[in-house]
Design a protein around this motif. Structure first.
Motif, PDB file in Angstrom:
ATOM      1  N   GLN A 127       0.848  -1.184   0.000  1.00  0.00           N
ATOM      2  CA  GLN A 127       0.000   0.000   0.000  1.00  0.00           C
ATOM      3  C   GLN A 127       0.887   1.238   0.000  1.00  0.00           C
ATOM      4  OE1 GLN A 127      -3.353  -0.318  -0.275  1.00  0.00           O
ATOM      5  NE2 GLN A 127      -3.033  -2.510  -0.379  1.00  0.00           N
ATOM      6  N   GLY A 128       0.306   2.367   0.317  1.00  0.00           N
ATOM      7  CA  GLY A 128       1.045   3.616   0.344  1.00  0.00           C
ATOM      8  C   GLY A 128       1.864   3.773   1.619  1.00  0.00           C
ATOM      9  N   PHE A 129       2.569   4.884   1.708  1.00  0.00           N
ATOM     10  CA  PHE A 129       3.435   5.145   2.848  1.00  0.00           C
ATOM     11  C   PHE A 129       2.663   5.172   4.160  1.00  0.00           C
ATOM     12  CE2 PHE A 129       5.928   7.293  -0.570  1.00  0.00           C
ATOM     13  CZ  PHE A 129       6.976   6.401  -0.565  1.00  0.00           C
ATOM     14  N   GLY A 130       1.510   5.816   4.171  1.00  0.00           N
ATOM     15  CA  GLY A 130       0.722   5.914   5.403  1.00  0.00           C
ATOM     16  C   GLY A 130       0.362   4.552   5.956  1.00  0.00           C
ATOM     17  N   ASP A 131      -0.090   3.654   5.082  1.00  0.00           N
ATOM     18  CA  ASP A 131      -0.434   2.302   5.525  1.00  0.00           C
ATOM     19  C   ASP A 131       0.802   1.567   6.027  1.00  0.00           C
ATOM     20  OD1 ASP A 131      -3.164   2.455   4.962  1.00  0.00           O
ATOM     21  OD2 ASP A 131      -2.817   2.009   2.857  1.00  0.00           O
ATOM     22  N   THR A 132       1.921   1.766   5.352  1.00  0.00           N
ATOM     23  CA  THR A 132       3.155   1.109   5.775  1.00  0.00           C
ATOM     24  C   THR A 132       3.520   1.542   7.190  1.00  0.00           C
ATOM     25  OG1 THR A 132       3.947   0.959   3.509  1.00  0.00           O
ATOM     26  CG2 THR A 132       5.610   0.786   5.249  1.00  0.00           C
ATOM     27  N   PHE A 133       3.513   2.844   7.459  1.00  0.00           N
ATOM     28  CA  PHE A 133       3.864   3.342   8.781  1.00  0.00           C
ATOM     29  C   PHE A 133       2.847   2.890   9.829  1.00  0.00           C
ATOM     30  CE2 PHE A 133       6.012   6.773   6.239  1.00  0.00           C
ATOM     31  CZ  PHE A 133       7.273   6.224   6.391  1.00  0.00           C
ATOM     32  N   GLN A 134       1.589   2.851   9.437  1.00  0.00           N
ATOM     33  CA  GLN A 134       0.536   2.422  10.359  1.00  0.00           C
ATOM     34  C   GLN A 134       0.774   0.983  10.832  1.00  0.00           C
ATOM     35  OE1 GLN A 134      -1.594   4.151  11.810  1.00  0.00           O
ATOM     36  NE2 GLN A 134      -3.526   3.139  12.087  1.00  0.00           N
ATOM     37  N   PHE A 135       1.196   0.117   9.939  1.00  0.00           N
ATOM     38  CA  PHE A 135       1.354  -1.283  10.284  1.00  0.00           C
ATOM     39  C   PHE A 135       2.741  -1.643  10.808  1.00  0.00           C
ATOM     40  CE2 PHE A 135      -2.414  -1.302   7.653  1.00  0.00           C
ATOM     41  CZ  PHE A 135      -3.268  -1.999   8.504  1.00  0.00           C
TER      42      PHE A 135
END
Length: 192
Positions: free
Chosen positions: A155-163
């Motif tokens: 996914q995008g950067f935001g999803d990466t950081f979220q997980f």
């Protein structure tokens, strides 16, 4: 801010001309809705996406499934998860397309229906070809008694950081090797 002569404004003008030339043409309405969605103009996208799913603008062929799928995506952005679920189900009643499975997963997640969400989210891995960045199945073979754990971002950067927050609990597993695959621009922000 977009300039008056920018490609975005030029594209919007062309789409509006297309709609004015043939106001009852579903494809033109759907393209206009899509343009507003990509331009992060959710209110305009919703208005045009709703028009694009009206049966009379498509004629005897019926509403194009892409119009229903697009309306579902716009409704997701508005947090209208039940309506989005209905739109995705109308887009592909037989649930053959992985895009619809993914949209349903997001709509069901928004409703808090995690048990129904998971199978749709995983169905995207059965697509041919696989979504960009996905590793080949099987994904959960032998869990939790595995020798290697591979994680990747799709996914995008935001999803990466979220997980990323789930990495710490995973380090407590007795797994011989842990592999994390991510975009180069994200890798520099991760601890070694």
């Amino acid at each position: 801010m977009t300039g008056v002569n920018s490609p975005t404004v030029s594209a919007l003008r062309a789409l509006l001309r297309s709609v004015m030339d043939q106001p009852l043409r579903g494809a033109s309405l759907n393209n206009l809705a899509h343009h507003h969605w990509l331009a992060d103009e959710p209110a305009e996208a919703l208005v045009w996406a709703r028009w694009a799913t009206q049966p009379h603008v498509w004629g005897s062929a019926g509403v194009d499934p892409r119009a229903w799928r697009h309306l579902g995506n716009v409704l997701l952005d508005h947090g209208r998860y039940h309506e989005a679920e209905q739109s995705f189900r109308l887009a592909d009643p037989d649930l053959k397309g992985f895009q619809v499975h993914w949209g349903l997963a997001l709509a069901l997640e928004g409703q808090g229906n995690w048990m129904a969400c998971a199978p749709h989210a995983e169905a995207r891995f059965m697509a041919t070809p696989l979504p960009t960045g996905a590793l080949l199945p099987p994904h959960w073979l032998g869990w939790p008694d595995v020798e290697q754990l591979s994680l990747w971002d799709e996914q995008g950067f935001g999803d990466t950081f979220q997980f990323l927050r789930w990495l710490i609990p995973l380090t407590t597993l007795s797994v011989a090797a842990q592999v994390i695959s991510t975009k180069i621009s994200t890798a520099s922000l991760l601890p070694a």
